[in-house]
Enzyme design. Structure first.
Site, short mmCIF file in Angstrom:
data_model
loop_
_atom_site.label_atom_id
_atom_site.label_comp_id
_atom_site.label_asym_id
_atom_site.label_seq_id
_atom_site.Cartn_x
_atom_site.Cartn_y
_atom_site.Cartn_z
N HIS A 126 12.83 -10.28 -3.58
CA HIS A 126 12.42 -9.09 -2.82
C HIS A 126 11.45 -9.39 -1.66
CE1 HIS A 126 13.86 -6.76 -6.33
NE2 HIS A 126 13.20 -7.63 -7.08
N ASP A 127 10.31 -9.98 -2.00
CA ASP A 127 9.16 -9.92 -1.08
C ASP A 127 9.36 -10.61 0.26
OD1 ASP A 127 7.80 -8.37 -2.89
OD2 ASP A 127 6.73 -10.05 -3.81
N ASP A 167 6.69 -13.26 -4.38
CA ASP A 167 5.52 -13.29 -3.49
C ASP A 167 5.26 -14.70 -2.99
OD1 ASP A 167 3.86 -10.47 -4.04
OD2 ASP A 167 4.95 -11.19 -5.80
N PHE A 173 8.95 -1.17 -8.98
CA PHE A 173 7.72 -1.63 -9.64
C PHE A 173 6.46 -1.40 -8.81
CE2 PHE A 173 4.57 -4.97 -10.49
CZ PHE A 173 4.30 -4.72 -11.83
N ASN A 174 6.43 -1.87 -7.56
CA ASN A 174 5.19 -1.77 -6.77
C ASN A 174 4.77 -0.32 -6.56
OD1 ASN A 174 4.99 -4.54 -6.48
ND2 ASN A 174 6.10 -4.58 -4.53
N ASN A 234 1.91 -7.89 -10.54
CA ASN A 234 2.75 -8.69 -11.44
C ASN A 234 1.94 -9.28 -12.59
OD1 ASN A 234 5.25 -8.35 -10.16
ND2 ASN A 234 4.74 -9.92 -8.65
C1 BDR Z 1 8.55 -6.04 -6.66
O1 BDR Z 1 7.89 -6.06 -7.92
C2 BDR Z 1 7.46 -7.37 -8.23
O2 BDR Z 1 7.91 -7.73 -9.48
C3 BDR Z 1 7.98 -8.28 -7.16
O3 BDR Z 1 7.01 -9.27 -6.83
C4 BDR Z 1 8.26 -7.37 -5.99
O4 BDR Z 1 7.11 -7.25 -5.16
C5 BDR Z 1 10.02 -5.75 -6.86
O5 BDR Z 1 10.18 -4.51 -7.49
CA CA Z 2 5.24 -8.75 -5.31
#
Ligand code: BDR
Ligand code: CA
Length: 319
Positions: free
Chosen positions: A248-249, A24, A174-175, A48
């Protein structure tokens, strides 16, 4: 409305809803440092780390990069219906482990995330793109409480989900897994939505060569960023057995700043909210016959070299 082809220099107004989190942080820097974007505001969500941590961390990340004058507000401290589960195995106990965190010089806006998002989006002469890099809780609340605001939203570009396997359970990213009900609420409110899932973010691997390249930038942001990435690399090696971690972000941010860097397809997207083993799994119909019409754009391919060029360039213009 501005014709962007004629006015290519006019930046796209964006807001960033995030849960820093190592990746992020890079999303925030890319949103603030890329000239194609105008960052109107930053909102935080529990994900997180706990909300108090992700809000503190967002303030730190902005402070390190000299980002001032962008309002920053805190949002939901827990998912819509579930208890919050955080990710210390990836992001450490502070949710931003690695570097020493300086005292933040950025205040918290009293309007709160939903209030701030509503005001910024409503006041914008141009439709605003929501960059969402955490659980979608704040965006679901905005859509539920102020659905009229979505009329001035150009797109919700969400890092979350996957067209294939997950990263926290076999099928859930995760999100999405933290707040699947929020994903469902957002999908039900039928805004323009772009999913940037693991299938594409796992192409953005922060290799040792990339760390060296960022270190050579030689400013405060790059130094802090490299320390973040060292911790993040060790986490991914220990938790996921990956030699280099996926960042990722910022891929979601790059898609808006430089759309040609990310190939997308229109597809049917749904989320599993009832499964015992599959809650948070995203169902993306890429092939075959969907039983319902396409409702989202889904990222499928990243121009990796172009992506890292954008990340480096943004960090260069910051402090
Ligand atoms: C997502 O989950 C979080 O750990 C990271 O910031 C990202 O947004 C990846 O799965
Ligand atoms: Ca994130």
């Amino acid at each position: 409305m501005i014709d962007r082809e004629e006015h290519a220099a006019v930046p796209i107004p964006v807001v960033l809803d995030c849960d820093p989190g190592h990746d992020d942080a890079f999303a925030l820097w890319l949103a603030a440092g890329n000239p194609a974007l105008e960052l109107l505001g930053i909102t935080t969500v529990g994900g997180n780390g706990r909300l108090s941590q992700t809000t503190y961390n967002a303030r730190v990340v902005a402070t390190v990069a000299g980002i001032h004058g962008v309002p920053l507000a805190a949002g939901a401290d827990k998912p819509l219906t579930r208890a919050l589960t955080t990710a210390p195995h990836i992001h450490g106990s502070s949710a931003l482990d690695g570097p020493v965190l300086p005292e933040p010089q950025v205040e918290v806006d009293p309007r709160g995330a939903v209030g701030l998002l509503r005001e910024l989006i409503t006041a914008s002469a141009e439709p605003v793109t929501i960059l969402a890099t955490g659980p979608l809780t704040n965006i679901a609340l905005l859509a539920g409480v102020h659905p009229e605001v979505l009329g001035n939203v150009a797109d919700i570009v969400w890092m979350g989900g996957s067209t294939g396997r997950g990263n926290v359970t076999p099928y859930a990213e995760f999100n999405s897994w933290v707040d699947p009900e929020a994903v469902a609420v957002v999908l039900d409110s039928a805004p323009p939505l772009t999913m940037v899932g693991l299938n594409v973010t796992h192409q953005a691997l922060a290799t040792a060569e990339l760390l060296d390249r960022l270190a050579e930038v030689g400013n405060a942001t790059s130094a802090f960023g490299v320390e973040l990435l060292r911790f993040y690399t060790a986490s991914y090696q220990a938790a996921q057995g990956m030699a280099a971690p996926p960042l990722h972000d910022p891929v979601a941010v790059a898609l808006v700043a430089r759309p040609e860097l990310v190939d997308t397809v229109h597809a049917r997207l749904d989320v599993e909210v009832h499964g015992t083993e599959t809650a948070g799994a995203t169902s993306v119909v890429l092939h075959g016959r969907p039983s319902r019409p396409a409702n989202a754009r889904v990222a499928v391919q990243l121009d990796v070299a172009g992506f890292w060029d954008e990340v480096e360039a943004a960090i260069r213009v910051l402090r």
